[in-house]
Design a protein around this motif. Structure first.
Motif, PDB file in Angstrom:
ATOM      1  N   ILE A  52       1.050  -1.302   0.229  1.00  5.33           N
ATOM      2  CA  ILE A  52       0.005  -0.319   0.107  1.00  5.33           C
ATOM      3  C   ILE A  52       0.648   1.098  -0.644  1.00  5.33           C
ATOM      4  CG2 ILE A  52      -1.764   1.132   1.362  1.00  5.33           C
ATOM      5  CD1 ILE A  52      -3.104  -1.045  -0.229  1.00  5.33           C
ATOM      6  N   SER A  55       3.429   1.754  -3.557  1.00  5.82           N
ATOM      7  CA  SER A  55       2.861   2.036  -4.418  1.00  5.82           C
ATOM      8  C   SER A  55       2.102   3.490  -4.646  1.00  5.82           C
ATOM      9  CB  SER A  55       1.453   0.883  -4.219  1.00  5.82           C
ATOM     10  OG  SER A  55       0.922   1.136  -5.491  1.00  5.82           O
ATOM     11  N   SER A  56       1.421   3.990  -3.396  1.00  9.62           N
ATOM     12  CA  SER A  56       0.966   4.590  -2.834  1.00  9.62           C
ATOM     13  C   SER A  56       1.601   5.929  -4.002  1.00  9.62           C
ATOM     14  CB  SER A  56       0.651   5.416  -1.776  1.00  9.62           C
ATOM     15  OG  SER A  56      -1.160   4.084  -1.569  1.00  9.62           O
ATOM     16  N   ASN A  59       2.677   6.191  -7.491  1.00 10.24           N
ATOM     17  CA  ASN A  59       1.729   6.490  -7.934  1.00 10.24           C
ATOM     18  C   ASN A  59       1.519   7.342  -7.997  1.00 10.24           C
ATOM     19  OD1 ASN A  59       1.328   3.872  -8.804  1.00 10.24           O
ATOM     20  ND2 ASN A  59       0.109   2.800  -7.803  1.00 10.24           N
ATOM     21  N   LEU A  60       1.247   8.492  -6.540  1.00 11.19           N
ATOM     22  CA  LEU A  60       0.994   9.625  -6.905  1.00 11.19           C
ATOM     23  C   LEU A  60       2.027  10.293  -7.236  1.00 11.19           C
ATOM     24  CD1 LEU A  60       0.098   9.697  -3.296  1.00 11.19           C
ATOM     25  CD2 LEU A  60      -1.306  10.753  -5.005  1.00 11.19           C
ATOM     26  N   THR A 178      -3.075   4.717  -8.390  1.00 13.07           N
ATOM     27  CA  THR A 178      -3.342   5.485  -7.152  1.00 13.07           C
ATOM     28  C   THR A 178      -5.279   5.135  -6.714  1.00 13.07           C
ATOM     29  OG1 THR A 178      -1.985   7.106  -8.145  1.00 13.07           O
ATOM     30  CG2 THR A 178      -3.885   7.599  -6.164  1.00 13.07           C
ATOM     31  N   THR A 181      -5.417   1.862  -6.196  1.00 16.70           N
ATOM     32  CA  THR A 181      -4.168   1.257  -4.464  1.00 16.70           C
ATOM     33  C   THR A 181      -5.346   1.868  -3.022  1.00 16.70           C
ATOM     34  OG1 THR A 181      -1.449   1.465  -5.970  1.00 16.70           O
ATOM     35  CG2 THR A 181      -2.547   1.915  -2.932  1.00 16.70           C
ATOM     36  N   VAL A 182      -5.443   3.047  -3.340  1.00 14.92           N
ATOM     37  CA  VAL A 182      -6.422   3.646  -2.343  1.00 14.92           C
ATOM     38  C   VAL A 182      -7.956   3.134  -1.823  1.00 14.92           C
ATOM     39  CG1 VAL A 182      -7.954   5.837  -1.983  1.00 14.92           C
ATOM     40  CG2 VAL A 182      -5.583   6.381  -2.295  1.00 14.92           C
TER      41      VAL A 182
END
Length: 248
Positions: A52, A55-56, A59-60, A178, A181-182
């Motif tokens: 999490i 990756s967050s 990706n952001l 994103t 992931t969220v």
């Protein structure tokens, strides 16, 4: 126990460095590599929890690196909404504790994606199909995300088939990754599937992921991306096949 913890921590560090390296060279692949390797070492649920935070962050970074965030959000919001809904439904499987089934599902997803990327012909989606096809692709991606922790299928082939400009494609992939992931984090949290230790390790994994991503960007000009991508996909296919045949 201490030696085991050090071993596992070293494995996590190496995994996310390698995953970041792949993302730095190819622009994608961090969650796929991380879930593939960690899925062999531990349960897919634990692997998804560790994924999490790194990756967050990556990706952001990818999402806001380009100038088209608002236009892409307006264009793809139906797809992103369906991703969230599909992930919420699919996460029931991942959180069920049936590690044999989830490992096989993860392995099958890796095999399908890598085989398609290696031998599949480029697709083109007519503009007239996009309004109704985007939500369908989003829901399917969400189901795969929720049940396996991998959010590249079928979103990546679909976005590639829309004929987006290079920068817009990279940013659209960042948007999809994103949101996925969220949604995965939220759905696992609502199902009380997180463990405090896993979240702490996930935060620590940000550093090796960013280090690998930076290294991959440096190597991008020294390694033929097509060659690197081909061997990466071959390794991913073999890894997925191993998970299908001998699930943990």
């Amino acid at each position: 126990m201490f030696e085991l913890s050090i071993t596992f921590l070293s494995a996590i560090t190496a995994t996310f460095f390698a995953a970041g390296l792949v993302k730095g060279v190819t622009g994608m692949g961090l969650p796929t590599v991380a879930m593939g390797i960690l899925g062999v070492l531990t349960s897919p649920l634990t692997a998804a929890s560790l994924l999490i935070a790194p990756s967050s962050v990556t990706n952001l970074w990818q999402l806001f690196a380009g100038p088209s965030f608002v236009p892409l959000l307006r264009r793809f919001w139906p797809m992103m909404t369906a991703v969230v809904a599909g992930t919420m439904l699919g996460s029931a499987w991942l959180a069920s504790g049936d590690t044999g089934a989830t490992t096989k599902g993860l392995g099958a997803t890796l095999v399908f994606y890598s085989a398609y990327a290696l031998i599949g012909r480029p697709l083109r989606v007519p503009a007239a199909m996009e309004p109704w096809l985007s939500p369908v692709i989003g829901a399917a991606t969400g189901l795969v995300t929720g049940s396996t922790g991998v959010f590249v299928v079928p979103a990546v082939p679909y976005l590639q088939a829309l004929g987006l400009a290079k920068d817009d494609l990279v940013q659209a992939l960042g948007l999809s990754f994103t949101v996925s992931t969220v949604a995965l984090a939220a759905s696992l949290g609502l199902r009380n599937a997180f463990e405090g230790g896993n979240l702490a390790l996930s935060v620590l994994a940000i550093l090796p992921a960013l280090a690998g991503m930076w290294t991959g960007q440096v190597l991008r000009d020294r390694i033929a991306p097509a060659t690197f991508r081909r061997w990466f996909l071959v390794c991913l296919l073999l890894l997925g096949a191993e998970m299908c045949l001998w699930p943990r």
